[in-house]
Scaffold this motif. Structure first.
Motif, PDB file in Angstrom:
ATOM      1  N   ILE A   3       4.662  -3.331 -21.739  1.00 63.99           N
ATOM      2  CA  ILE A   3       4.948  -4.587 -22.432  1.00 63.99           C
ATOM      3  C   ILE A   3       5.243  -5.670 -21.402  1.00 63.99           C
ATOM      4  O   ILE A   3       5.920  -5.430 -20.401  1.00 63.99           O
ATOM      5  CB  ILE A   3       6.154  -4.452 -23.381  1.00 63.99           C
ATOM      6  N   SER A   4       4.741  -6.875 -21.645  1.00 63.59           N
ATOM      7  CA  SER A   4       5.128  -8.040 -20.849  1.00 63.59           C
ATOM      8  C   SER A   4       5.401  -9.202 -21.802  1.00 63.59           C
ATOM      9  O   SER A   4       4.735  -9.342 -22.827  1.00 63.59           O
ATOM     10  CB  SER A   4       4.026  -8.426 -19.854  1.00 63.59           C
ATOM     11  N   HIS A   9       5.064 -15.791 -25.581  1.00 63.94           N
ATOM     12  CA  HIS A   9       3.936 -14.892 -25.831  1.00 63.94           C
ATOM     13  C   HIS A   9       4.232 -13.510 -25.264  1.00 63.94           C
ATOM     14  O   HIS A   9       5.129 -13.340 -24.430  1.00 63.94           O
ATOM     15  CB  HIS A   9       2.654 -15.455 -25.218  1.00 63.94           C
ATOM     16  N   LEU A  10       3.483 -12.530 -25.760  1.00 63.89           N
ATOM     17  CA  LEU A  10       3.659 -11.175 -25.251  1.00 63.89           C
ATOM     18  C   LEU A  10       2.338 -10.420 -25.288  1.00 63.89           C
ATOM     19  O   LEU A  10       1.418 -10.755 -26.040  1.00 63.89           O
ATOM     20  CB  LEU A  10       4.727 -10.409 -26.040  1.00 63.89           C
ATOM     21  N   HIS A  11       2.261  -9.396 -24.443  1.00 63.63           N
ATOM     22  CA  HIS A  11       1.167  -8.437 -24.443  1.00 63.63           C
ATOM     23  C   HIS A  11       1.759  -7.038 -24.451  1.00 63.63           C
ATOM     24  O   HIS A  11       2.859  -6.815 -23.915  1.00 63.63           O
ATOM     25  CB  HIS A  11       0.280  -8.584 -23.202  1.00 63.63           C
ATOM     26  N   ALA A  21      -2.270  -8.859 -27.916  1.00 69.85           N
ATOM     27  CA  ALA A  21      -1.585 -10.106 -27.600  1.00 69.85           C
ATOM     28  C   ALA A  21      -1.002 -10.712 -28.867  1.00 69.85           C
ATOM     29  O   ALA A  21      -1.538 -10.532 -29.964  1.00 69.85           O
ATOM     30  CB  ALA A  21      -2.554 -11.089 -26.954  1.00 69.85           C
ATOM     31  N   LYS A  22       0.093 -11.459 -28.700  1.00 70.07           N
ATOM     32  CA  LYS A  22       0.748 -12.103 -29.831  1.00 70.07           C
ATOM     33  C   LYS A  22       1.526 -13.318 -29.338  1.00 70.07           C
ATOM     34  O   LYS A  22       2.012 -13.327 -28.214  1.00 70.07           O
ATOM     35  CB  LYS A  22       1.696 -11.129 -30.540  1.00 70.07           C
ATOM     36  N   HIS A  64       1.471 -18.064 -18.437  1.00 64.67           N
ATOM     37  CA  HIS A  64       0.310 -17.415 -17.836  1.00 64.67           C
ATOM     38  C   HIS A  64       0.515 -15.913 -17.842  1.00 64.67           C
ATOM     39  O   HIS A  64       1.627 -15.422 -18.043  1.00 64.67           O
ATOM     40  CB  HIS A  64       0.050 -17.937 -16.421  1.00 64.67           C
ATOM     41  N   SER A  65      -0.581 -15.175 -17.658  1.00 67.04           N
ATOM     42  CA  SER A  65      -0.537 -13.718 -17.759  1.00 67.04           C
ATOM     43  C   SER A  65      -1.378 -13.087 -16.663  1.00 67.04           C
ATOM     44  O   SER A  65      -2.415 -13.628 -16.267  1.00 67.04           O
ATOM     45  CB  SER A  65      -1.065 -13.257 -19.122  1.00 67.04           C
ATOM     46  N   LEU A  66      -0.921 -11.927 -16.166  1.00 67.15           N
ATOM     47  CA  LEU A  66      -1.658 -11.136 -15.187  1.00 67.15           C
ATOM     48  C   LEU A  66      -1.814  -9.708 -15.686  1.00 67.15           C
ATOM     49  O   LEU A  66      -0.927  -9.177 -16.374  1.00 67.15           O
ATOM     50  CB  LEU A  66      -0.932 -11.126 -13.844  1.00 67.15           C
ATOM     51  N   PHE A  67      -2.930  -9.084 -15.324  1.00 68.85           N
ATOM     52  CA  PHE A  67      -3.224  -7.711 -15.714  1.00 68.85           C
ATOM     53  C   PHE A  67      -3.822  -6.977 -14.522  1.00 68.85           C
ATOM     54  O   PHE A  67      -4.605  -7.551 -13.767  1.00 68.85           O
ATOM     55  CB  PHE A  67      -4.230  -7.671 -16.869  1.00 68.85           C
TER      56      PHE A  67
END
Length: 317
Positions: A3-4, A9-11, A21-22, A64-67
């Motif tokens: 979880i992040s 926002h979250l993933h 994603a939400k 922003h998001s990283l994966f």
């Protein structure tokens, strides 16, 4: 389950490896194929599923998001105002007729981040996001890369400037355990970095010997250096060098948490006023005191992880 969570926002990754994603998508930080400002329900991030990419780590900044995939590749999306997605500069919208002032700074779709790795291979294993900057770890070499907002030296490169693509953080060992050659002379070696933590204005690095390096803005003592000075490059926290081995680190906006191998929690930085204590105002977030060197906090047994949020509260598991 991975979880992040970002600002709104979250993933999460389910048991079979599907990313959902939400929340807010105003800066396209969800990485979904929907041009909508908000998603009320968890929605599949089909970019990964369509390409048979398995995600093993993820992180979120403010917007922003990283994966990171199981093959060591890193992907970014969302707000790129300061370069925090690591995807570089350029025209980021599809409309060729728009003026420069109308060009969006947001990465609308997920993109693969390029690293100039010394090993020539993709060995990225972990990622960390502050509000507007990011750090990624190359586990094979023990290297840390930073990018994004750098105004307060939180990128650790000695420059108060933004980076739009990843650059390695150069750090020389300051450990008392440096190698000694046959003549008894200390030989400095580069520490192997295994973990990072990002706040709003500062960052921490943890090496494989349990030593912690801090850099960025130090106004509240969050660097743990015993003062409120800022550090432009990674600087070892000397008070931890003797008999303390740190196993986990976390950053809030104005504080840092450190967990050692004896399950002792150390706090430095801004401490907010505890409940039911006297105050000159009714502000629940009124600053109470600054802790400029890591100070212990009593913990339950079997603690293994620590977390900070923006308001410097913490939890553990």
């Amino acid at each position: 389950m991975l979880i992040s969570t970002g600002y709104n926002h979250l993933h999460f990754v389910d048991d079979v490896g599907i990313v959902y994603a939400k929340g807010s998508n105003l800066c396209y930080q969800l990485g979904v194929n929907y041009d909508v400002p908000w998603l009320d329900h968890p929605t599949k991030v089909t970019y990964f599923q369509d390409r048979n990419i398995k995600i093993k780590a993820l992180a979120a900044g403010r917007e922003h998001s990283l994966f990171i995939s199981d093959t060591g590749q890193c992907y970014g999306c969302g707000d790129n105002t300061y370069g925090q997605t690591g995807l570089g500069l350029g025209l980021l919208v599809d409309n060729d007729d728009c003026d420069e002032d109308e060009q969006s700074s947001n990465r609308r779709t997920l993109g693969l981040i390029t690293f100039n790795s010394e090993s020539g291979a993709n060995t990225v294993t972990s990622c960390y996001c502050g509000d507007f900057h990011s750090i990624v770890i190359d586990s094979a070499l023990g290297l840390a890369y930073s990018f994004g907002w750098g105004l307060y030296y939180q990128l650790g490169n000695g420059q108060a400037a933004n980076l739009y693509t990843p650059a390695p953080i150069n750090i020389q060992s300051q450990s008392i355990n440096d190698n000694v050659d046959g003549n008894g002379t200390g030989v400095s070696s580069r520490p192997r970095i295994i973990k990072a933590a990002c706040g709003t204005w500062h960052s921490l690095l943890l090496d494989d010997e349990g030593q912690v390096y801090s850099f960025g803005w130090g106004e509240f003592g969050q660097l743990g250096q015993g003062d409120t000075d800022s550090c432009t490059t990674p600087t070892i926290i000397e008070s931890l060098m003797d008999d303390i081995k740190i196993i986990d680190i976390s950053c809030g906006s104005a504080s840092s948490l450190l967990l050692d191998d004896q399950q002792r929690l150390l706090l430095c930085g801004q401490q907010w006023r505890p409940p039911n204590t006297s105050s000159s105002s009714n502000n629940p977030f009124e600053p109470w005191r600054k802790i400029m060197s890591p100070a212990p906090i009593i913990l339950p047994k079997h603690t293994s992880r620590v977390y900070c949020n923006t308001w410097t509260s913490y939890s553990w598991t």
